[in-house]
Structures are given as C-alpha cells and as structure tokens.
Write a protein that holds these residues in place. Structure first.
Motif, PDB file in Angstrom:
ATOM      1  N   THR A 184     -15.135 -36.227  10.383  1.00  0.00           N
ATOM      2  CA  THR A 184     -14.569 -34.945  10.800  1.00  0.00           C
ATOM      3  C   THR A 184     -14.186 -34.978  12.273  1.00  0.00           C
ATOM      4  N   LEU A 185     -15.052 -35.569  13.115  1.00  0.00           N
ATOM      5  CA  LEU A 185     -14.736 -35.687  14.537  1.00  0.00           C
ATOM      6  C   LEU A 185     -13.495 -36.538  14.763  1.00  0.00           C
ATOM      7  N   ALA A 186     -13.359 -37.619  14.011  1.00  0.00           N
ATOM      8  CA  ALA A 186     -12.178 -38.473  14.137  1.00  0.00           C
ATOM      9  C   ALA A 186     -10.918 -37.713  13.730  1.00  0.00           C
ATOM     10  N   ASP A 187     -11.004 -36.934  12.663  1.00  0.00           N
ATOM     11  CA  ASP A 187      -9.845 -36.151  12.218  1.00  0.00           C
ATOM     12  C   ASP A 187      -9.469 -35.073  13.235  1.00  0.00           C
ATOM     13  N   VAL A 188     -10.461 -34.425  13.817  1.00  0.00           N
ATOM     14  CA  VAL A 188     -10.197 -33.406  14.831  1.00  0.00           C
ATOM     15  C   VAL A 188      -9.577 -34.054  16.065  1.00  0.00           C
ATOM     16  N   LEU A 189     -10.102 -35.198  16.470  1.00  0.00           N
ATOM     17  CA  LEU A 189      -9.557 -35.903  17.625  1.00  0.00           C
ATOM     18  C   LEU A 189      -8.100 -36.314  17.375  1.00  0.00           C
ATOM     19  N   ARG A 190      -7.801 -36.795  16.176  1.00  0.00           N
ATOM     20  CA  ARG A 190      -6.428 -37.170  15.832  1.00  0.00           C
ATOM     21  C   ARG A 190      -5.505 -35.949  15.897  1.00  0.00           C
TER      22      ARG A 190
END
Length: 84
Positions: free
Chosen positions: A71-77
């Motif tokens: 989820t953090l990776a998706d938000v960062l993207r």
C-alpha cells in the motif's frame, strides 16, 4: 520508472509476503501434527499445537505487514505521478 524507495518497499512486500505464507503453511502443518499427537495420546501434543498456532499467527502478521508495504509503494507511486 520506480524510485529507489519504491523498490525497497516492493522488496519488503515480496519478502514479508513470501515469509508470511511459509510461516502460515508451516504453522498449519505443525498444528495438524499436534492434533495427530493428541489422538495418539502423546504427552507433548499441547505444546506442539501451541507452537503451530503461534506460527500461524506470525504468518498472518507478516502477510499484514506485506500488505502495508504494498500500500505504501502504491501511494508513493501515485504521489510521484501527481508530482507531489
């Protein structure tokens, strides 16, 4: 193009997800072994079953952490895509 931070988060996602799945499967096997020990009236069945349950709960925790990293990776993207 993925940033270095996103790559690290995705690596954690795969490590925690894979580790969690292995712990979950191992815990199920140990729990079933403890059940078989109980049927055979062996003394240590309780501790083996308790260990299996602990492995299952640890696996679920790792899978939950993997979900957080993804989820953090998706938000960062998404933030990088928006220019923020």
């Amino acid at each position: 193009m993925r940033t270095e931070r996103e790559k690290k988060l995705l690596l954690k996602y795969w490590l925690f997800g894979g580790g969690g799945a292995m712990l979950l499967g191992t815990g199920l096997a140990v729990l079933l072994h403890g059940s078989n020990m109980k049927e055979a009236n062996e003394d240590l069945w309780f501790w083996v079953s308790t260990g299996g349950f602990a492995l299952i709960m640890s696996g679920l925790s790792f899978i939950g952490d993997a979900n957080r990293f993804r989820t953090l990776a998706d938000v960062l993207r998404e933030l990088n895509r928006r220019g923020g």
